[in-house]
Design an enzyme around this catalytic site. Structure first.
Site, short mmCIF file in Angstrom:
data_model
loop_
_atom_site.label_atom_id
_atom_site.label_comp_id
_atom_site.label_asym_id
_atom_site.label_seq_id
_atom_site.Cartn_x
_atom_site.Cartn_y
_atom_site.Cartn_z
N GLU A 154 -17.95 6.76 2.74
CA GLU A 154 -18.61 6.24 3.94
C GLU A 154 -17.52 5.57 4.76
O GLU A 154 -17.07 4.49 4.42
CB GLU A 154 -19.70 5.26 3.55
CG GLU A 154 -20.86 5.86 2.79
CD GLU A 154 -21.77 6.68 3.68
OE1 GLU A 154 -22.70 7.32 3.16
OE2 GLU A 154 -21.57 6.69 4.90
N GLU B 247 -11.97 2.01 16.60
CA GLU B 247 -13.12 1.13 16.35
C GLU B 247 -12.78 -0.25 16.90
O GLU B 247 -11.80 -0.86 16.47
CB GLU B 247 -13.37 0.99 14.85
CG GLU B 247 -14.09 2.15 14.23
CD GLU B 247 -14.37 1.88 12.76
OE1 GLU B 247 -13.43 1.59 12.02
OE2 GLU B 247 -15.54 1.94 12.37
N LYS C 203 -14.83 -2.79 -7.18
CA LYS C 203 -13.83 -3.68 -6.62
C LYS C 203 -14.34 -4.15 -5.27
O LYS C 203 -14.37 -3.38 -4.30
CB LYS C 203 -12.49 -2.97 -6.42
CG LYS C 203 -11.39 -3.95 -5.99
CD LYS C 203 -10.32 -3.34 -5.11
CE LYS C 203 -10.77 -3.20 -3.70
NZ LYS C 203 -10.95 -4.54 -2.99
N1 LIG Z 1 -19.54 4.34 6.83
C1 LIG Z 1 -19.98 3.19 6.37
O1 LIG Z 1 -21.06 3.09 5.75
C2 LIG Z 1 -19.14 1.95 6.55
C3 LIG Z 1 -19.73 0.72 6.25
C4 LIG Z 1 -18.97 -0.43 6.43
C5 LIG Z 1 -17.65 -0.35 6.88
N2 LIG Z 1 -17.11 0.87 7.17
C6 LIG Z 1 -15.76 0.96 7.68
O2 LIG Z 1 -14.88 0.06 6.97
C7 LIG Z 1 -13.88 -0.43 7.85
C8 LIG Z 1 -13.90 -1.95 7.84
O3 LIG Z 1 -13.85 -2.42 6.52
P1 LIG Z 1 -12.48 -2.87 5.88
O4 LIG Z 1 -11.61 -3.51 6.88
O5 LIG Z 1 -12.79 -3.60 4.62
O6 LIG Z 1 -11.85 -1.44 5.53
P2 LIG Z 1 -10.61 -1.13 4.58
O7 LIG Z 1 -10.58 0.34 4.43
O8 LIG Z 1 -9.39 -1.85 5.03
O9 LIG Z 1 -11.02 -1.79 3.16
C9 LIG Z 1 -12.17 -1.36 2.50
C10 LIG Z 1 -11.98 -1.64 1.01
O10 LIG Z 1 -10.87 -0.87 0.57
C11 LIG Z 1 -9.93 -1.71 -0.09
N3 LIG Z 1 -8.61 -1.13 0.11
C12 LIG Z 1 -7.82 -1.22 1.19
N4 LIG Z 1 -6.67 -0.51 1.00
C13 LIG Z 1 -6.76 0.03 -0.26
C14 LIG Z 1 -5.91 0.85 -1.07
N5 LIG Z 1 -4.73 1.28 -0.63
N6 LIG Z 1 -6.32 1.20 -2.32
C15 LIG Z 1 -7.53 0.77 -2.78
N7 LIG Z 1 -8.39 -0.01 -2.06
C16 LIG Z 1 -8.00 -0.37 -0.82
C17 LIG Z 1 -10.14 -3.06 0.53
O11 LIG Z 1 -9.67 -4.08 -0.34
C18 LIG Z 1 -11.65 -3.08 0.68
O12 LIG Z 1 -12.25 -3.45 -0.54
C19 LIG Z 1 -14.23 0.11 9.22
O13 LIG Z 1 -13.48 1.26 9.48
C20 LIG Z 1 -15.70 0.47 9.09
O14 LIG Z 1 -16.08 1.47 9.99
C21 LIG Z 1 -17.83 2.03 7.01
#
Ligand SMILES: NC(=O)c1ccc[n+]([C@@H]2O[C@H](COP(=O)([O-])OP(=O)(O)OC[C@H]3O[C@@H](n4cnc5c(N)ncnc54)[C@H](O)[C@@H]3O)[C@@H](O)[C@H]2O)c1
Ligand SMILES: O=C[C@H](O)CS(=O)(=O)O
Length: 484
Positions: free
Chosen positions: A254, A386, A178
């Protein structure tokens, strides 16, 4: 700027080797202009179940391929991506905002995981165990875990997918992804190239959606799914990990970070600033391992800030298709509002704005100026959350112990950085900083050969490196008896 000749825009879900339309569709927008790029199929829980069933049907034939056969088709995929890196880079830049040159760099980085894990497929060894019984012999085999599901973030729309799909396929697994609602086109383009090079139908499936919760519920609870992998925020990662518990899925996470960047007085200041610029402004600061808290030895504070401010003057902020842009827009309005909130709160609580601190309105609402804040303290929200924006927040310290204590004082432990020319200090500090990855005099630490991952609330497991394949394998102990 030279533009690619080939378009790789796909707008339907990719399931069992077919492009599947849906009645409902959602808009994908360019964050620099807010213009609609295209409308994409809006998947739901039924489509997610259909994708998992396709992955389940495809599993036996893919598992039966030899590692060499899996590696060969992965290498074809790798080559196809590189052959289309300009088109893929332009596509990513249009939906995510990063400069095209940086986007092409991500395409190359993302492709490197495919090449790396093609090799790891051919080096996946078992083990012959010491004989414990006269009439028995035992050994270990490593087998692909089975059907995998993945959920990925918008900030690296290509690499966060290949960093999961490559080891999964190398291990003999099939997968349903997804992608994020903001940047699905990069994922769909990867699937198109995978299909073109002969990765069998059902091995890779992509389900774009605006209903992340409903689709995520299926991906984390379906009984045919053996492994779930997530990259995103810590808050969502915790929720998804809970959802996996009911069917005891193998999980890798991650998650979020809050990286310290420490500059000791023993550092080469100009080199330290070079590394900080990389660790801070890559992807406009929208990176999980961005330098989020900058700690400067008070003995060099004035000199460091003066030189750093000069470097910020040289940064070019522009839309991703503008030549030589150093960074582009933030992903959406809520991202801008968060950065504005954190900077305003810091100033209200005593931080000093040295430079920036505003939206570059002549470019548009999404563009935020390179910003330097001094006199930040650990209790400020900007030091606890962050930032995910182009903002350097500086705190000072009097001695090494204070620097380490402050650096370790958050629930996160993804990346950390420090600059020092004192080898004894380098050993001492590297052993005491509580994080999964360390950059010492180095602001760029993300390579397929490296083990990417965090400790504490920054995640579980590692991606890339020789450790990444095991996240998609099960270890089987086999004992053969009756040999006396
Ligand atoms: N550790 C790593 O390798 C890494 C890499 C990139 C980003 N990040 C982290 O990701 C965050 C930024 O990315 P973001 O805004 O997309 O994060 P997010 O957690 O809001 O979303 C990440 C993914 O999860 C999905 N998602 C959100 N809520 C969900 C739910 N309730 N059920 C299922 N899926 C859901 C989103 O649609 C998206 O595809 C930051 O915290 C960043 O640090 C970590
Ligand atoms: O946001 C963090 C990603 O993991 C990007 S990278 O691997 O550091 O390039």
């Amino acid at each position: 700027m030279a533009h690619s000749k080939r378009s790789l825009i796909q707008t339907n879900a990719f399931i069992d080797g077919h492009w599947v339309p849906t009645d409902e569709r959602f808009s994908v927008k360019n964050p620099a202009t807010s213009e609609v790029i295209t409308e994409v199929a809006d998947g739901d829980s039924q489509l997610a179940e259909r994708a998992i069933d396709a992955a389940y049907r495809a599993l036996p034939l893919w598992q039966q391929k030899t590692p060499a056969e899996r590696a060969a088709v992965l290498r074809k995929w790798h080559q196809a991506i590189l052959a289309n890196k300009q088109a893929l880079g332009e596509l990513m830049s249009s939906e995510q905002g990063k400069p095209v040159a940086e986007a092409v760099g991500e395409i190359e980085y993302g492709a490197s995981f495919i090449d790396w894990f093609a090799g790891e497929a051919e080096r996946s060894y078992g083990d012959i165990l010491p004989q414990s019984q006269a009439e028995q012999r035992s050994w270990i085999t490593k087998q692909g875990v089975g059907v995998c599901t993945a959920i990925t973030p918008w900030n690296f729309p290509n690499a966060m997918i290949t960093r999961k799909v490559a080891p999964a396929l190398a291990a003999g697994c099939t997968i349903v992804v997804k992608p994020p609602q903001q940047t699905p086109l990069s994922a769909l383009a990867l699937a198109q190239l995978a299909s073109e090079v002969g990765i069998p139908d059902g091995v890779i499936n992509i389900v774009p959606t605006t209903d992340a919760k409903a689709v995520g519920e299926v991906l984390t609870t379906h009984p045919r799914v053996r492994k779930f992998t997530f990259t995103g925020s810590t808050a969502v990662g915790k929720q998804l990990m809970e959802q996996c518990a009911g069917t005891m899925k193998k999980v890798s996470l991650e998650l979020g970070g809050n990286a310290p960047f420490i500059v000791f007085k023993s550092a080469d200041i100009d080199h330290a600033i070079d590394q900080l610029m990389i660790a801070k402004f890559r992807n406009a600061g929208q990176t999980c391992i961005a330098a989020n808290r900058v700690f400067i030895d008070e003995a060099i504070e004035e000199d460091f800030i003066q030189r750093l401010e000069q470097r910020l003057e040289s940064l070019k902020v522009a839309a991703g298709d503008v030549e030589d842009a150093d960074y582009g827009p933030l992903i959406d309005e809520s991202a801008v509002e968060k950065v504005e909130r954190l900077v305003a709160q810091a100033q209200e609580q005593g931080a000093k704005l040295v430079r920036g601190g505003k939206v570059l309105t002549d470019l548009g609402r999404q563009f935020y100026a390179p910003t330097l804040l001094n006199k930040v303290t650990a209790t400020m929200a900007i030091a606890q959350e962050e930032i995910f924006g182009p903002v350097i927040a500086i705190q000072t310290f009097a001695d090494e112990e204070e620097a380490i204590t402050n650096a370790n004082s958050t629930p996160f432990g993804l990346a950390g950085y420090f600059c020092s020319q004192d080898i004894a200090q380098i050993y001492r500090v590297s052993e005491q900083l509580d994080c999964g990855m360390l950059g010492i005099n180095a602001g760029a630490i993300s390579h397929a050969y490296n083990a990417f991952g965090g400790v504490k609330e920054s995640g579980i497991g590692r991606e890339g490196s020789r450790y990444g394949l095991a996240e998609y394998q099960e270890t089987k102990n086999i004992t053969l008896g009756g040999l006396a």
